[in-house]
Scaffold this active site. Structure first.
Site, PDB file in Angstrom:
ATOM      1  N   HIS A 108     -17.494 -33.660  -6.611  1.00  0.00           N
ATOM      2  CA  HIS A 108     -17.398 -32.336  -7.021  1.00  0.00           C
ATOM      3  C   HIS A 108     -18.191 -32.239  -5.794  1.00  0.00           C
ATOM      4  O   HIS A 108     -18.185 -30.302  -5.240  1.00  0.00           O
ATOM      5  CB  HIS A 108     -17.285 -32.035  -8.265  1.00  0.00           C
ATOM      6  CG  HIS A 108     -17.056 -30.394  -8.435  1.00  0.00           C
ATOM      7  ND1 HIS A 108     -16.067 -29.321  -8.446  1.00  0.00           N
ATOM      8  CD2 HIS A 108     -18.194 -28.943  -8.223  1.00  0.00           C
ATOM      9  CE1 HIS A 108     -15.677 -28.227  -8.414  1.00  0.00           C
ATOM     10  NE2 HIS A 108     -17.374 -27.571  -8.496  1.00  0.00           N
ATOM     11  N   GLU A 109     -19.756 -31.938  -6.313  1.00  0.00           N
ATOM     12  CA  GLU A 109     -21.312 -31.453  -5.072  1.00  0.00           C
ATOM     13  C   GLU A 109     -20.971 -30.852  -4.005  1.00  0.00           C
ATOM     14  O   GLU A 109     -21.060 -30.082  -3.319  1.00  0.00           O
ATOM     15  CB  GLU A 109     -21.725 -31.497  -6.238  1.00  0.00           C
ATOM     16  CG  GLU A 109     -21.967 -31.632  -7.813  1.00  0.00           C
ATOM     17  CD  GLU A 109     -21.539 -29.079  -7.792  1.00  0.00           C
ATOM     18  OE1 GLU A 109     -21.992 -28.630  -7.015  1.00  0.00           O
ATOM     19  OE2 GLU A 109     -21.226 -29.532  -9.061  1.00  0.00           O
TER      20      GLU A 109
END
Length: 234
Positions: A108-109
């Protein structure tokens, strides 16, 4: 005590206050949900055996982002991408973790790093208004309470405008976070996660997204509350 000050603390159980309380309760639920979901799937080891850092590196390189370093940062769920320094920072549980939760958060990051590289419009807008939001966050309540104490309607309205900037930031954050999760899953499904690991990873990311929705609802409810107070004063 001025009528404006009383409007916050003695105004009774009105609709604006009720909406704010509901939003706050939902926010508390969302925080508990993301913690519970993350902790649950932190115990589910990925079949690939990759760590979060390894997955992040793999996805970064896959997208041509070889120059973005990955650092470990202290704390729990403190993972983030820093666009100003172009650095990906992962908490220890995610950096070294081999669970589906760790891989999901790491990916996600990386999604944010990909957004930055592609100049994803909502992220660009969000980054551009950060200085305004930081100023607003620091001074908004000082201005509002000062306006209430000295019964200055224009000062209260200035505070509301500053708070509206914070609300705008929360709203623009939603597509940024949802898109980052979509990018994460698209990459994880390409040879990193097994088919049976996709659903639990999506649950982790969905729970995290709920916290942003909750934060936006609280901000909107608080803005409605402030506008309601200002209108009663006028």
């Amino acid at each position: 005590m001025s009528p404006g000050f009383y409007g916050i603390y003695g105004g009774g159980f009105n609709m604006a206050f009720l909406i704010l309380m509901i939003a706050i309760m939902f926010s508390l639920y969302a925080q508990a949900k993301v913690q519970g979901t993350f902790n649950k799937y932190l115990k589910v080891r990925s079949m690939s055996g990759y760590t979060g850092a390894e997955v992040a590196r793999k996805i970064l390189d896959r997208n041509g982002l070889y120059n973005i370093p990955i650092e470990m940062t202290p704390g729990k769920l403190t993972d983030h991408y820093d666009p100003s320094k172009r650095v990906l920072r992962l908490s220890q549980e995610v950096y070294n973790g081999t669970s589906v939760a760790s891989l999901g958060v790491a990916a996600h990051e990386v999604g944010h790093a990909i957004q930055h590289s592609k100049e994803y419009a909502p992220l660009t807008i969000r980054n551009a208004i950060v200085p305004v939001v930081m100023f607003s966050s620091r001074f908004v309540w000082v201005i509002i309470f000062l306006g209430l104490i000295i019964a200055s309607s224009p000062l209260v309205k200035v505070g509301i405008i500053l708070y509206a900037a914070i609300v705008a930031f929360q709203i623009i954050t939603l597509p940024v976070e949802f898109d980052a999760s979509n990018r994460a899953m698209a990459n994880l499904e390409q040879g990193i996660l097994s088919p049976q690991e996709i659903a639990p990873t999506k649950k982790v990311l969905s729970a995290a997204a709920m916290t942003y929705v909750a934060a936006t609802l609280v901000a909107l409810a608080q803005l409605f509350r402030l506008i309601s107070m200002s209108n009663r004063r006028d």
